[in-house]
Design an enzyme around this catalytic site. Structure first.
Site, PDB file in Angstrom:
ATOM      1  N   LYS A 161       0.992  -1.140   0.136  1.00 57.43           N
ATOM      2  CA  LYS A 161      -0.030   0.035  -0.170  1.00 57.43           C
ATOM      3  C   LYS A 161       0.694   1.234  -0.264  1.00 57.43           C
ATOM      4  O   LYS A 161       1.914   1.361   0.401  1.00 57.43           O
ATOM      5  CB  LYS A 161      -0.871  -0.075   1.272  1.00 57.43           C
ATOM      6  CG  LYS A 161      -1.789  -1.155   1.105  1.00 57.43           C
ATOM      7  CD  LYS A 161      -2.823  -1.173   0.309  1.00 57.43           C
ATOM      8  CE  LYS A 161      -4.011  -2.175   0.498  1.00 57.43           C
ATOM      9  NZ  LYS A 161      -4.271  -2.629  -1.051  1.00 57.43           N
ATOM     10  N   VAL A 217      -8.616  -1.290 -11.458  1.00 56.81           N
ATOM     11  CA  VAL A 217      -9.854  -2.058 -11.340  1.00 56.81           C
ATOM     12  C   VAL A 217      -9.992  -2.331  -9.472  1.00 56.81           C
ATOM     13  O   VAL A 217      -8.984  -2.472  -8.787  1.00 56.81           O
ATOM     14  CB  VAL A 217      -9.439  -3.750 -11.875  1.00 56.81           C
ATOM     15  CG1 VAL A 217     -10.510  -4.541 -11.388  1.00 56.81           C
ATOM     16  CG2 VAL A 217      -9.016  -3.773 -13.242  1.00 56.81           C
ATOM     17  N   ARG A 218     -11.368  -2.200  -9.130  1.00 54.57           N
ATOM     18  CA  ARG A 218     -11.716  -2.322  -7.847  1.00 54.57           C
ATOM     19  C   ARG A 218     -11.395  -3.626  -7.139  1.00 54.57           C
ATOM     20  O   ARG A 218     -12.212  -4.597  -7.208  1.00 54.57           O
ATOM     21  CB  ARG A 218     -13.272  -1.809  -7.723  1.00 54.57           C
ATOM     22  CG  ARG A 218     -13.587  -0.455  -8.008  1.00 54.57           C
ATOM     23  CD  ARG A 218     -14.882  -0.310  -7.700  1.00 54.57           C
ATOM     24  NE  ARG A 218     -15.912  -0.815  -8.737  1.00 54.57           N
ATOM     25  CZ  ARG A 218     -16.233  -0.347  -9.866  1.00 54.57           C
ATOM     26  NH1 ARG A 218     -15.610   0.497 -10.312  1.00 54.57           N
ATOM     27  NH2 ARG A 218     -17.291  -1.132 -10.596  1.00 54.57           N
ATOM     28  N   THR A 219     -10.348  -3.745  -6.467  1.00 53.98           N
ATOM     29  CA  THR A 219      -9.972  -5.264  -5.819  1.00 53.98           C
ATOM     30  C   THR A 219      -9.324  -4.541  -4.561  1.00 53.98           C
ATOM     31  O   THR A 219      -9.112  -3.484  -4.266  1.00 53.98           O
ATOM     32  CB  THR A 219      -9.014  -5.971  -6.812  1.00 53.98           C
ATOM     33  OG1 THR A 219      -7.736  -4.940  -6.757  1.00 53.98           O
ATOM     34  CG2 THR A 219      -9.225  -6.316  -8.208  1.00 53.98           C
ATOM     35  N   TYR A 229       7.026  -1.835  -7.232  1.00 56.53           N
ATOM     36  CA  TYR A 229       6.060  -2.501  -7.987  1.00 56.53           C
ATOM     37  C   TYR A 229       6.348  -2.189  -9.534  1.00 56.53           C
ATOM     38  O   TYR A 229       5.837  -3.108 -10.257  1.00 56.53           O
ATOM     39  CB  TYR A 229       4.538  -1.807  -7.587  1.00 56.53           C
ATOM     40  CG  TYR A 229       3.039  -2.446  -8.441  1.00 56.53           C
ATOM     41  CD1 TYR A 229       2.962  -3.550  -7.958  1.00 56.53           C
ATOM     42  CD2 TYR A 229       2.623  -1.572  -9.290  1.00 56.53           C
ATOM     43  CE1 TYR A 229       1.625  -4.192  -8.641  1.00 56.53           C
ATOM     44  CE2 TYR A 229       1.580  -2.337 -10.181  1.00 56.53           C
ATOM     45  CZ  TYR A 229       1.125  -3.506  -9.635  1.00 56.53           C
ATOM     46  OH  TYR A 229       0.064  -3.979 -10.386  1.00 56.53           O
ATOM     47  N   GLY A 230       6.447  -0.778  -9.925  1.00 55.44           N
ATOM     48  CA  GLY A 230       6.744  -0.466 -11.078  1.00 55.44           C
ATOM     49  C   GLY A 230       7.980  -1.283 -11.817  1.00 55.44           C
ATOM     50  O   GLY A 230       7.754  -1.678 -12.895  1.00 55.44           O
ATOM     51  N   VAL A 231       8.980  -1.460 -11.098  1.00 51.65           N
ATOM     52  CA  VAL A 231      10.016  -2.188 -11.545  1.00 51.65           C
ATOM     53  C   VAL A 231       9.762  -3.697 -11.860  1.00 51.65           C
ATOM     54  O   VAL A 231       9.997  -4.279 -12.728  1.00 51.65           O
ATOM     55  CB  VAL A 231      11.306  -2.036 -10.672  1.00 51.65           C
ATOM     56  CG1 VAL A 231      12.510  -2.951 -11.051  1.00 51.65           C
ATOM     57  CG2 VAL A 231      11.786  -0.629 -10.790  1.00 51.65           C
TER      58      VAL A 231
HETATM   59  P1  NAP Z   1      -5.531  -8.826  -5.340  1.00 50.26           P
HETATM   60  O1  NAP Z   1      -6.927  -8.513  -5.378  1.00 50.26           O
HETATM   61  O2  NAP Z   1      -4.583  -8.511  -4.299  1.00 50.26           O
HETATM   62  O3  NAP Z   1      -5.262 -10.118  -6.063  1.00 50.26           O
HETATM   63  C1  NAP Z   1      -4.326 -10.991  -5.880  1.00 50.26           C
HETATM   64  C2  NAP Z   1      -4.277 -12.296  -6.235  1.00 50.26           C
HETATM   65  O4  NAP Z   1      -2.903 -12.729  -6.347  1.00 50.26           O
HETATM   66  C3  NAP Z   1      -4.972 -13.063  -4.704  1.00 50.26           C
HETATM   67  O5  NAP Z   1      -5.473 -13.966  -5.180  1.00 50.26           O
HETATM   68  C4  NAP Z   1      -3.582 -13.541  -4.160  1.00 50.26           C
HETATM   69  O6  NAP Z   1      -4.020 -14.535  -3.168  1.00 50.26           O
HETATM   70  C5  NAP Z   1      -2.688 -13.868  -5.252  1.00 50.26           C
HETATM   71  N1  NAP Z   1      -1.255 -14.252  -4.917  1.00 50.26           N
HETATM   72  C6  NAP Z   1      -0.664 -13.261  -4.244  1.00 50.26           C
HETATM   73  N2  NAP Z   1       0.929 -13.701  -3.948  1.00 50.26           N
HETATM   74  C7  NAP Z   1       0.492 -14.818  -4.543  1.00 50.26           C
HETATM   75  C8  NAP Z   1       1.513 -16.129  -4.478  1.00 50.26           C
HETATM   76  N3  NAP Z   1       2.767 -15.927  -4.123  1.00 50.26           N
HETATM   77  N4  NAP Z   1       1.080 -17.195  -5.070  1.00 50.26           N
HETATM   78  C9  NAP Z   1      -0.243 -17.427  -5.520  1.00 50.26           C
HETATM   79  N5  NAP Z   1      -1.085 -16.326  -5.393  1.00 50.26           N
HETATM   80  C10 NAP Z   1      -0.752 -15.209  -5.052  1.00 50.26           C
HETATM   81  O7  NAP Z   1      -5.092  -8.040  -6.813  1.00 50.26           O
HETATM   82  P2  NAP Z   1      -5.762  -7.600  -7.983  1.00 50.26           P
HETATM   83  O8  NAP Z   1      -6.085  -6.367  -8.222  1.00 50.26           O
HETATM   84  O9  NAP Z   1      -6.762  -8.802  -8.731  1.00 50.26           O
HETATM   85  O10 NAP Z   1      -4.504  -7.944  -8.953  1.00 50.26           O
HETATM   86  C11 NAP Z   1      -4.185  -9.028 -10.038  1.00 50.26           C
HETATM   87  C12 NAP Z   1      -3.104  -8.792 -10.979  1.00 50.26           C
HETATM   88  O11 NAP Z   1      -3.581  -7.528 -11.840  1.00 50.26           O
HETATM   89  C13 NAP Z   1      -2.057  -8.470 -10.146  1.00 50.26           C
HETATM   90  O12 NAP Z   1      -0.737  -9.200 -11.086  1.00 50.26           O
HETATM   91  C14 NAP Z   1      -1.860  -6.961 -10.058  1.00 50.26           C
HETATM   92  O13 NAP Z   1      -0.473  -6.666 -10.171  1.00 50.26           O
HETATM   93  C15 NAP Z   1      -2.630  -6.511 -11.545  1.00 50.26           C
HETATM   94  N6  NAP Z   1      -2.969  -5.301 -11.697  1.00 50.26           N
HETATM   95  C16 NAP Z   1      -3.972  -4.971 -11.173  1.00 50.26           C
HETATM   96  C17 NAP Z   1      -4.491  -3.550 -10.993  1.00 50.26           C
HETATM   97  C18 NAP Z   1      -5.675  -2.920 -10.356  1.00 50.26           C
HETATM   98  O14 NAP Z   1      -6.118  -2.017 -10.682  1.00 50.26           O
HETATM   99  N7  NAP Z   1      -6.170  -3.698  -9.377  1.00 50.26           N
HETATM  100  C19 NAP Z   1      -3.980  -2.736 -12.023  1.00 50.26           C
HETATM  101  C20 NAP Z   1      -3.022  -3.198 -13.108  1.00 50.26           C
HETATM  102  C21 NAP Z   1      -2.329  -4.571 -12.768  1.00 50.26           C
HETATM  103  P3  NAP Z   1      -4.155 -14.279  -1.716  1.00 50.26           P
HETATM  104  O15 NAP Z   1      -5.515 -13.941  -1.574  1.00 50.26           O
HETATM  105  O16 NAP Z   1      -3.611 -15.559  -0.953  1.00 50.26           O
HETATM  106  O17 NAP Z   1      -3.292 -13.035  -1.149  1.00 50.26           O
END
Ligand code: NAP
Length: 276
Positions: free
Chosen positions: A95, A230-232, A193-195
Site C-alpha cells: 500500500k 480495477v476495484r480489488t 511495483y513498477g520495476v
Molecule cells: P488482489 O485482489 O490483491 O489479488 C491478488 C491475487 O494474487 C490474490 O488471489 C492473491 O492471493 C494472489 N497472490 C499473491 N501472491 C501470491 C503467490 N505468491 N502465489 C499465488 N497467488 C498469489 O489483486 P488484483 O487487483 O486482482 O491483481 C491481480 C493482478 O493484476 C496483479 O498481478 C496486479 O499487479 C495486476 N494489476 C492490478 C490492477 C488493479 O487496478 N487492481 C492494475 C494493474 C495490474 P491471496 O488471497 O492468497 O493473497
C-alpha cells in the site's frame, strides 16, 4: 490422459484472477483451474462460482514456492499431457502508506511479481500445447516506471536482443541497489511495483521472441497486458473498473482464435497494443 483443453489462472481466489476464471468458465471449451496459495480460500472461491452455476476446478499454487509450481506442472502433464491457456495473474503490491523500508518492499515485490511469475513460466511454458495462449498480467505502471528509468536502463528494457539472464541480473541489481541505498543514482525509478512490472513486460517480450525462434510452427501467442484500474483489494474501491471489466483484456488474449497470429510479444491494454 484427458484430451480436454485446460486453462490455468494464477492467484485467482479473488480480484481480477477470480473474474478471469469466471469469464473462462463461461467461454473456454474445457477445464478451468482456479488456483490459490491457500487451499481454503481457493475452495471457497470455487464454491462461490458453483453458486453462480459455473464449474471451476481447483489446484493449489503458490508462485513463491518452486515445489508448489512443480506439483502443478506434474499434475498437468499427467492428467492433460500439457496446457492450453496460462494466465499469470498472481501479484502483490505494498500500500502507498506502508512503512516497510523501500529495500524490503523491493525484495518482497520482485520475489512474487517477477521471480515467481518467471518460475511459473519456466516450469509451465514447456507444457504449452500448439495454439496455446499465455497472458502475463503486468500493468500500465510498467510503462510509466520505464519512463522513470535512466536512458541507459530504458535502452536495455526496450532492447529486442536482451536475454532472460540479462533481465534477471537487472532485476537482482535493482533489489541490491535499494539495499545499498543507491537505486536513485543507478537510474531506477522510485517504485518497486513498477520495476517488478517492467520485469513482467520485458520477460513477456523475451519469451515471445524465444517461442518464435524455437516453436514457430506451434502458433502459441504470448502477451503482457494491463487490466486497467480495477476495484480489488489491491487497488481499492475508488478504481474505475469492476473485476469483470478488468478481466476483459486478459480473457481476450487468453481466447485469441486459432487463426490469429497477433498480438504476440506485445503489451496490451483495453484490447489495444501499446507502444513499449
Ligand atoms: P488482489 O485482489 O490483491 O489479488 C491478488 C491475487 O494474487 C490474490 O488471489 C492473491 O492471493 C494472489 N497472490 C499473491 N501472491 C501470491 C503467490 N505468491 N502465489 C499465488 N497467488 C498469489 O489483486 P488484483 O487487483 O486482482 O491483481 C491481480 C493482478 O493484476 C496483479 O498481478 C496486479 O499487479 C495486476 N494489476 C492490478 C490492477 C488493479 O487496478 N487492481 C492494475 C494493474 C495490474 P491471496 O488471497 O492468497 O493473497
Amino acid at each position: 490422459m484427458s484430451s480436454v483443453p485446460v486453462a490455468v489462472v494464477t492467484g485467482s481466489n479473488k480480484g481480477i484472477g477470480f473474474a478471469i476464471v469466471r469469464a473462462l468458465c463461461k467461454q473456454f471449451p474445457g477445464d478451468v483451474y482456479l488456483t490459490a496459495r491457500d487451499p481454503g480460500r481457493g475452495q471457497e472461491a470455487v464454491a462461490k462460482l458453483q453458486q453462480e452455476g459455473l464449474r471451476a476446478l481447483f489446484h493449489q499454487l503458490d508462485i513463491d514456492d518452486l515445489q508448489s509450481i512443480r506439483a502443478l506442472r506434474d499434475f498437468l502433464k499427467e492428467k492433460y499431457g500439457g496446457l492450453n491457456v496460462l494466465v499469470n495473474n498472481a501479484g502483490i503490491a505494498f500500500k502507498v502508506h506502508d512503512t516497510a523500508p523501500f529495500a524490503v518492499q523491493a525484495e518482497v515485490t520482485l520475489k512474487t511479481n517477477f521471480f515467481g511469475t518467471r518460475n511459473v513460466c519456466t516450469e509451465l511454458l514447456p507444457l504449452m500445447k500448439p495454439y496455446g495462449r499465455v497472458v502475463n498480467v503486468s500493468s500500465m505502471v510498467s510503462s510509466s516506471a520505464l519512463g522513470g528509468c535512466s536512458q541507459e536502463l530504458q535502452q536495455k528494457f526496450r532492447s529486442d536482443t536482451i536475454t532472460e539472464e540479462e533481465l534477471v541480473q537487472l532485476m537482482n541489481k535493482f533489489v541490491e541497489d535499494t539495499k545499498k541505498g543507491v537505486h536513485d543514482r543507478e537510474g531506477w525509478p522510485n517504485t518497486a511495483y513498477g520495476v517488478s512490472k517492467i520485469g513482467v513486460t520485458v520477460l513477456s517480450r523475451i519469451q515471445a521472441r524465444l517461442l518464435n525462434e524455437t516453436r514457430k510452427g506451434d502458433h502459441i501467442l504470448l502477451n503482457a497486458c494491463c487490466p486497467g484500474w480495477v476495484r480489488t483489494d489491491m487497488a481499492g474501491p475508488k478504481a474505475t473498473k469492476s473485476p469483470d471489466e478488468g478481466a476483459e483484456t486478459p480473457v481476450y488474449l487468453a481466447l485469441l482464435p486459432s487463426d490469429a497470429d497477433a498480438p504476440h510479444g506485445q503489451f496490451v491494454s483495453n484490447k489495444t497494443v501499446r507502444p513499449w
